[in-house]
Design a protein around this motif. Sequence first.
Motif, short mmCIF file in Angstrom:
data_model
loop_
_atom_site.label_atom_id
_atom_site.label_comp_id
_atom_site.label_asym_id
_atom_site.label_seq_id
_atom_site.Cartn_x
_atom_site.Cartn_y
_atom_site.Cartn_z
N ALA A 131 -6.24 1.91 5.67
CA ALA A 131 -7.51 1.51 5.04
C ALA A 131 -7.36 0.19 4.30
O ALA A 131 -8.24 -0.69 4.37
CB ALA A 131 -7.98 2.61 4.08
N LYS A 132 -6.22 0.01 3.61
CA LYS A 132 -5.98 -1.24 2.88
C LYS A 132 -5.80 -2.41 3.85
O LYS A 132 -6.31 -3.52 3.62
CB LYS A 132 -4.74 -1.08 2.00
CG LYS A 132 -4.88 -0.07 0.88
CD LYS A 132 -5.79 -0.58 -0.22
CE LYS A 132 -5.70 0.26 -1.49
NZ LYS A 132 -6.44 1.50 -1.41
N GLU A 163 -1.64 11.34 4.43
CA GLU A 163 -2.42 10.70 3.36
C GLU A 163 -1.88 9.30 3.07
O GLU A 163 -2.66 8.35 2.85
CB GLU A 163 -2.39 11.56 2.10
CG GLU A 163 -3.16 12.87 2.25
CD GLU A 163 -3.05 13.77 1.02
OE1 GLU A 163 -2.33 13.38 0.07
OE2 GLU A 163 -3.69 14.84 1.01
N PHE A 174 0.83 3.71 -3.32
CA PHE A 174 0.40 5.10 -3.13
C PHE A 174 1.39 6.05 -3.78
O PHE A 174 1.01 7.01 -4.46
CB PHE A 174 0.29 5.38 -1.62
CG PHE A 174 -0.10 6.80 -1.29
CD1 PHE A 174 -1.44 7.14 -1.13
CD2 PHE A 174 0.87 7.79 -1.11
CE1 PHE A 174 -1.80 8.46 -0.79
CE2 PHE A 174 0.51 9.09 -0.79
CZ PHE A 174 -0.82 9.42 -0.63
N ALA A 203 0.83 -1.21 0.00
CA ALA A 203 0.00 0.00 0.00
C ALA A 203 0.86 1.26 0.00
O ALA A 203 0.57 2.22 -0.72
CB ALA A 203 -0.93 -0.01 1.21
N THR A 211 -2.94 6.99 6.05
CA THR A 211 -4.39 6.76 6.05
C THR A 211 -4.77 5.76 4.97
O THR A 211 -5.56 4.83 5.20
CB THR A 211 -5.13 8.09 5.84
OG1 THR A 211 -4.82 8.97 6.92
CG2 THR A 211 -6.63 7.87 5.79
N ASN A 212 -4.19 5.91 3.79
CA ASN A 212 -4.43 4.97 2.71
C ASN A 212 -3.96 3.57 3.08
O ASN A 212 -4.65 2.57 2.85
CB ASN A 212 -3.72 5.45 1.45
CG ASN A 212 -3.85 4.47 0.29
OD1 ASN A 212 -4.89 4.38 -0.34
ND2 ASN A 212 -2.78 3.73 0.03
#
Length: 330
Positions: A148-149, A141, A42, A38, A144-145
């Motif tokens: 979430a994954k 960011e 990103f 992730a 957070t990404n």
Amino acid sequence: MPIPKDAAIDSRLDYRWVDLRTDENQLMFKAQTVMTAALRNFLLERDFMEIHSPKLIGAASESGADVFEVKYFDRNAYLAQSPQFYKQMAMAAGFERIFECGPVFRAEKSYTSRHTTEFTGFDLEFSYIDSFRDGMKMEEELLTNMLAKVKEKYGDQIKELFGKEVIVPTLPFPVVKLRDLYDELEKNYGYTVPESEKNDLTTEAEQLSFKWVQEKYGHEFLFVTDFGPEKRAFYHMRDENGIPQGYDLIWRGVEITTGAQREHRYDILKKQADEKGLGEDVKFYLDFFRYGCPPHGGFGLGLDRLTMLLCGLGIKDSMFIFRGPNRLNP
């Protein structure tokens, strides 16, 4: 058969290939795989390039301390403490956006639940920033990404096996100046430190900041800014008042990042290196900036420490193979 879970960690590490045969350990490294992918994806989606900098270097990468010296044919070399200098060389070379995932070495005789002499670092650097806050925005960011994954794929299993909720944070992350944080900790919890220690964040203040940020903001992350210059690296840019233009990021009461805007102006950078007595040691690095370099900044994360905090473990449990002052095997 797996080793009993209540066996001492050092006994389990002696037979790590057996110790890893648990549902918890299998899940932890599956989650770490998603975490790393992730982070990488990103940045790839934002036009970052992946580089691989050398880990055998001719001079200590940050200072003369905490480095492993190794024999290199007819001279001495060092294991890299950080890819920092090479990340910045990439900025001077016009790469503009880069990241690296690789080993980092620290010759620290630390015996805490979160320190290790070798770990996997995830570092990035990018050019044409306006301030260190661009790095903070990129990092919040990015994380957070990532969370979430991880939550999407393994959140339920992590809650079941480790008893830890994978919480996807809201944006933006809370931000506090170091001095203001100490004031808040004293006002709310009676925590005090001598004035001489208020230019850096103590371990106890880190831990207590988690309680504070949860109560005040309902958040697990906290950016802390405005550290004293004596506690920051010479290559951190400083403002007109001499305050380093950088931050620490605390997650669940543990520091996971030191980030900053770097000083890209040769004369100022050389002066700051000389102030810390590093001028000759970092001459090769200073040469990167002689012919111009864009404003840039970045940060680094330890994947093992992120895994440790995600699952609520100690660092020895959270690495495939742990390395510390007293451990070189298996």
